[in-house]
Scaffold this motif. Structure first.
Motif, PDB file in Angstrom:
ATOM      1  N   ALA A 103       0.843  -1.201   0.000  1.00 34.06           N
ATOM      2  CA  ALA A 103       0.000   0.000   0.000  1.00 34.06           C
ATOM      3  C   ALA A 103       0.876   1.248   0.000  1.00 34.06           C
ATOM      4  O   ALA A 103       1.854   1.325   0.745  1.00 34.06           O
ATOM      5  CB  ALA A 103      -0.923  -0.017   1.211  1.00 34.06           C
ATOM      6  N   TYR A 104       0.514   2.217  -0.839  1.00 36.62           N
ATOM      7  CA  TYR A 104       1.368   3.394  -1.005  1.00 36.62           C
ATOM      8  C   TYR A 104       0.611   4.682  -0.695  1.00 36.62           C
ATOM      9  O   TYR A 104      -0.624   4.727  -0.635  1.00 36.62           O
ATOM     10  CB  TYR A 104       1.931   3.450  -2.427  1.00 36.62           C
ATOM     11  CG  TYR A 104       0.914   3.315  -3.533  1.00 36.62           C
ATOM     12  CD1 TYR A 104       0.226   4.435  -4.029  1.00 36.62           C
ATOM     13  CD2 TYR A 104       0.638   2.075  -4.116  1.00 36.62           C
ATOM     14  CE1 TYR A 104      -0.706   4.312  -5.047  1.00 36.62           C
ATOM     15  CE2 TYR A 104      -0.293   1.949  -5.126  1.00 36.62           C
ATOM     16  CZ  TYR A 104      -0.957   3.060  -5.603  1.00 36.62           C
ATOM     17  OH  TYR A 104      -1.883   2.937  -6.607  1.00 36.62           O
ATOM     18  N   LEU A 105       1.396   5.725  -0.476  1.00 37.15           N
ATOM     19  CA  LEU A 105       0.867   7.061  -0.216  1.00 37.15           C
ATOM     20  C   LEU A 105       1.323   7.995  -1.330  1.00 37.15           C
ATOM     21  O   LEU A 105       2.496   7.973  -1.723  1.00 37.15           O
ATOM     22  CB  LEU A 105       1.376   7.586   1.124  1.00 37.15           C
ATOM     23  CG  LEU A 105       0.967   6.800   2.374  1.00 37.15           C
ATOM     24  CD1 LEU A 105       1.782   7.274   3.571  1.00 37.15           C
ATOM     25  CD2 LEU A 105      -0.522   6.949   2.644  1.00 37.15           C
ATOM     26  N   ASP A 106       0.399   8.811  -1.827  1.00 36.90           N
ATOM     27  CA  ASP A 106       0.742   9.822  -2.824  1.00 36.90           C
ATOM     28  C   ASP A 106       1.603  10.888  -2.142  1.00 36.90           C
ATOM     29  O   ASP A 106       1.221  11.445  -1.111  1.00 36.90           O
ATOM     30  CB  ASP A 106      -0.553  10.444  -3.367  1.00 36.90           C
ATOM     31  CG  ASP A 106      -0.305  11.368  -4.548  1.00 36.90           C
ATOM     32  OD1 ASP A 106       0.735  12.063  -4.549  1.00 36.90           O
ATOM     33  OD2 ASP A 106      -1.136  11.407  -5.461  1.00 36.90           O
ATOM     34  N   LEU A 107       2.768  11.162  -2.721  1.00 41.36           N
ATOM     35  CA  LEU A 107       3.662  12.132  -2.094  1.00 41.36           C
ATOM     36  C   LEU A 107       3.103  13.551  -2.126  1.00 41.36           C
ATOM     37  O   LEU A 107       3.593  14.423  -1.421  1.00 41.36           O
ATOM     38  CB  LEU A 107       5.037  12.102  -2.753  1.00 41.36           C
ATOM     39  CG  LEU A 107       6.104  11.261  -2.051  1.00 41.36           C
ATOM     40  CD1 LEU A 107       7.439  11.427  -2.732  1.00 41.36           C
ATOM     41  CD2 LEU A 107       6.219  11.622  -0.579  1.00 41.36           C
ATOM     42  N   SER A 108       2.078  13.783  -2.945  1.00 38.21           N
ATOM     43  CA  SER A 108       1.451  15.094  -2.981  1.00 38.21           C
ATOM     44  C   SER A 108       0.398  15.259  -1.888  1.00 38.21           C
ATOM     45  O   SER A 108      -0.117  16.351  -1.679  1.00 38.21           O
ATOM     46  CB  SER A 108       0.793  15.329  -4.350  1.00 38.21           C
ATOM     47  OG  SER A 108       1.749  15.250  -5.389  1.00 38.21           O
ATOM     48  N   SER A 109       0.075  14.152  -1.206  1.00 32.46           N
ATOM     49  CA  SER A 109      -0.951  14.193  -0.160  1.00 32.46           C
ATOM     50  C   SER A 109      -0.328  14.568   1.180  1.00 32.46           C
ATOM     51  O   SER A 109       0.887  14.484   1.376  1.00 32.46           O
ATOM     52  CB  SER A 109      -1.644  12.833  -0.036  1.00 32.46           C
ATOM     53  OG  SER A 109      -0.747  11.869   0.511  1.00 32.46           O
ATOM     54  N   GLN A 110      -1.174  14.954   2.128  1.00 36.96           N
ATOM     55  CA  GLN A 110      -0.688  15.298   3.462  1.00 36.96           C
ATOM     56  C   GLN A 110      -0.045  14.088   4.125  1.00 36.96           C
ATOM     57  O   GLN A 110       1.031  14.188   4.731  1.00 36.96           O
ATOM     58  CB  GLN A 110      -1.830  15.824   4.330  1.00 36.96           C
ATOM     59  CG  GLN A 110      -1.372  16.205   5.745  1.00 36.96           C
ATOM     60  CD  GLN A 110      -2.499  16.737   6.608  1.00 36.96           C
ATOM     61  OE1 GLN A 110      -3.490  17.235   6.104  1.00 36.96           O
ATOM     62  NE2 GLN A 110      -2.347  16.619   7.921  1.00 36.96           N
ATOM     63  N   LEU A 111      -0.687  12.916   4.016  1.00 38.82           N
ATOM     64  CA  LEU A 111      -0.129  11.708   4.625  1.00 38.82           C
ATOM     65  C   LEU A 111       1.208  11.341   4.002  1.00 38.82           C
ATOM     66  O   LEU A 111       2.140  10.927   4.693  1.00 38.82           O
ATOM     67  CB  LEU A 111      -1.103  10.539   4.487  1.00 38.82           C
ATOM     68  CG  LEU A 111      -2.233  10.452   5.507  1.00 38.82           C
ATOM     69  CD1 LEU A 111      -3.138   9.265   5.192  1.00 38.82           C
ATOM     70  CD2 LEU A 111      -1.686  10.331   6.922  1.00 38.82           C
ATOM     71  N   GLY A 112       1.290  11.487   2.681  1.00 37.09           N
ATOM     72  CA  GLY A 112       2.544  11.186   1.997  1.00 37.09           C
ATOM     73  C   GLY A 112       3.665  12.079   2.477  1.00 37.09           C
ATOM     74  O   GLY A 112       4.792  11.628   2.720  1.00 37.09           O
ATOM     75  N   GLN A 113       3.365  13.366   2.633  1.00 41.19           N
ATOM     76  CA  GLN A 113       4.374  14.306   3.120  1.00 41.19           C
ATOM     77  C   GLN A 113       4.744  14.027   4.575  1.00 41.19           C
ATOM     78  O   GLN A 113       5.908  14.134   4.960  1.00 41.19           O
ATOM     79  CB  GLN A 113       3.866  15.739   2.969  1.00 41.19           C
ATOM     80  CG  GLN A 113       4.002  16.285   1.565  1.00 41.19           C
ATOM     81  CD  GLN A 113       5.464  16.305   1.105  1.00 41.19           C
ATOM     82  OE1 GLN A 113       6.324  16.940   1.708  1.00 41.19           O
ATOM     83  NE2 GLN A 113       5.739  15.589   0.022  1.00 41.19           N
TER      84      GLN A 113
END
Length: 473
Positions: free
Chosen positions: A289-299
């Motif tokens: 499972a991955y997080l979009d680096l543009s999202s708050q969680l990703g950051q």
């Protein structure tokens, strides 16, 4: 002795591989007074009528997970790429099938750009150990790993080989005095160390990270369990190294291997759960499972990962500084490289996020350390910048036996014999870390001649590891 319940037992009852089995096994570890037969009966009944267990004090997490899974719509799941890109393998003949299958799945992610498998690869969680994966603006917490920023650090001293043999007792005393090991272990009161990393503003930007600061402080300068070590050895340069400015010869060196301790493990667990909640992948890919680096969680994760990596580096710095002062030696060179991390890099002309889980950077001219085992040599290397490997190399020899296999098949006598034959003094460590549990480092190095050049050979002489069976690797 309690009869264990394993994944095969659950699959025989009709459970599918994936997160549900993980929840069931977690409940089983507590057992809660039930016999094996009673647990099996409950597991069978929960699968058939989970609604009857929603309020159960023991089994409700499993029942709820089964119901939620049953109500999950196929359209809610992210679709894997049916025609994934190929990936490069180095040393394919001695990489287990489980690792290759995990890499096959990783290459199906819609965010995957490229992949490679290093010659020390073996099966792990999410990405295999030894897996390298480049993604498009996405970060995979389990593609980084649990022990975020785990690394090797090498100090080369101005101490000749002969001095070590004449003063082994002193080296042993200092090794015991200035290292501490094991999951949960750390320092208290006046024995705590200080480092600028603890003053970093990132500790105050996120309540979750802020709550980890006390743990980070107490464990600063300690090492984890599992395959982590602090060891003295002899580093041999067969020719002058102009870049490091070290003449040909044999030198005493200190080599350490550890990561971000409890802080990194908690960051990994926290953001992996959030990634799974927000990125619905099919069961076989759930741990990717991955997080979009543009999202708050990703950051949030990106900032936390980098902080954990810098903290891991600080732990090594504390150990190496203490040891240098204790020995009264000058350091001719200090080399450090890390794995279990993700980097923003340019590959094939585009910016990608390169995950190296149990693999290390090997860009052109990049220095690294690739250890073997407690009796096998390690190597100081310089990267060649091989694009097919996504500028990477192995992080060690890699396991050829699981920890359980090693404990069952290797005797203390066999381990003591190989240590004696190689003239290695061992402090701590269990049979799961026996040299025979690892692949032949020379075979691994032969498989990556296109990835790195060998600069010097490190021969272990005195090794300290955790002796309590703990692990954080």
């Amino acid at each position: 002795m309690k009869t264990p319940i394993n994944g095969n037992d659950l699959m025989a009852l009709g459970y599918a591989q994936g997160e549900i089995i993980g929840i069931a096994l977690k409940i089983n570890r507590k057992r809660n007074g039930y016999t094996y037969e009673e647990m099996v009966s409950h597991y069978k009944n929960i699968l058939e009528t989970p609604e009857n267990y929603i309020e159960d004090a023991v089994f409700s997490p499993l029942a709820i997970a089964i119901i939620e899974k049953a109500n999950e719509k196929p359209e809610d799941l992210i679709v894997l790429n049916p025609n994934p890109k190929a990936y490069s393998l180095f040393g394919a003949n001695h990489i287990e099938e489980g690792a290759k299958k995990q890499m096959d799945i990783a290459m199906q992610l819609p965010v995957t750009v490229a992949g490679a498998l290093m010659p020390d690869a073996h099966q792990g969680y999410g990405l295999p150990i030894g897996g390298v994966l480049a993604t498009n603006n996405a970060i995979i917490p389990y593609g980084v790993g649990v022990d975020i920023g785990c690394r090797m650090a090498l100090s080369v001293y101005d101490i000749p080989e002969t001095f070590y043999y004449e003063n082994e007792a002193k080296f042993k005393r200092e090794l015991i005095a200035h290292s501490r090991f094991g999951a949960g272990h750390g320092f208290q009161g006046q024995y705590k160390s200080d480092h600028a990393v603890l003053e970093r503003g990132e500790f105050n930007e996120n309540p979750f990270i802020k709550n980890l600061k006390d743990k980070a402080w107490s464990q600063l300068g300690s090492s984890g369990g599992g395959n982590h070590f602090v060891e003295f050895g002899i580093l041999e340069f067969t020719q002058d190294d102009v870049v490091l400015n070290i003449p040909k010869g044999k030198y005493v060196a200190l080599l350490t291997h550890s990561g971000s301790r409890g802080m990194g493990a908690m960051i990994a667990g926290h953001y992996t759960k959030l990634a799974k909640d927000n990125c619905k992948l099919p069961d076989q890919a759930r741990n990717l499972a991955y997080l979009d680096l543009s999202s708050q969680l990703g950051q949030e994760y990106w900032i936390a990962m980098n902080l954990a990596g810098d903290y891991a580096s600080a732990c090594h710095e504390v150990i190496h500084t203490k040891m240098q002062k204790a020995l009264g030696a000058a350091v001719l060179a200090k080399i450090e490289n890390h794995h279990n991390f993700a980097w923003k890099e340019i590959w094939n002309g585009e910016e990608v996020i390169v995950h190296r889980k149990g693999a290390t950077p090997a860009g052109k001219g990049v220095m690294g350390i690739i250890p073997g085992s407690m009796t096998a040599p390690g190597f100081l290397v310089r990267g060649k910048g091989e694009e097919e490997a996504i500028n990477s190399a192995s992080h060690g020899a890699g396991r050829q036996m699981s920890r359980t296999q090693a404990i069952k098949s290797i005797t203390k006598t066999e381990m003591q014999t190989i240590l004696r034959d190689h003239g290695v003094t061992l402090i701590g460590a269990g049979l799961d870390e026996a040299p025979m549990a690892y692949k032949d480092i020379n075979t691994v190095m032969a498989s990556q001649q296109d990835l790195v050049d060998v600069v010097a050979k490190f021969t272990p002489k005195m090794v300290r590891m955790a002796d309590d069976g703990s692990r954080e690797d």
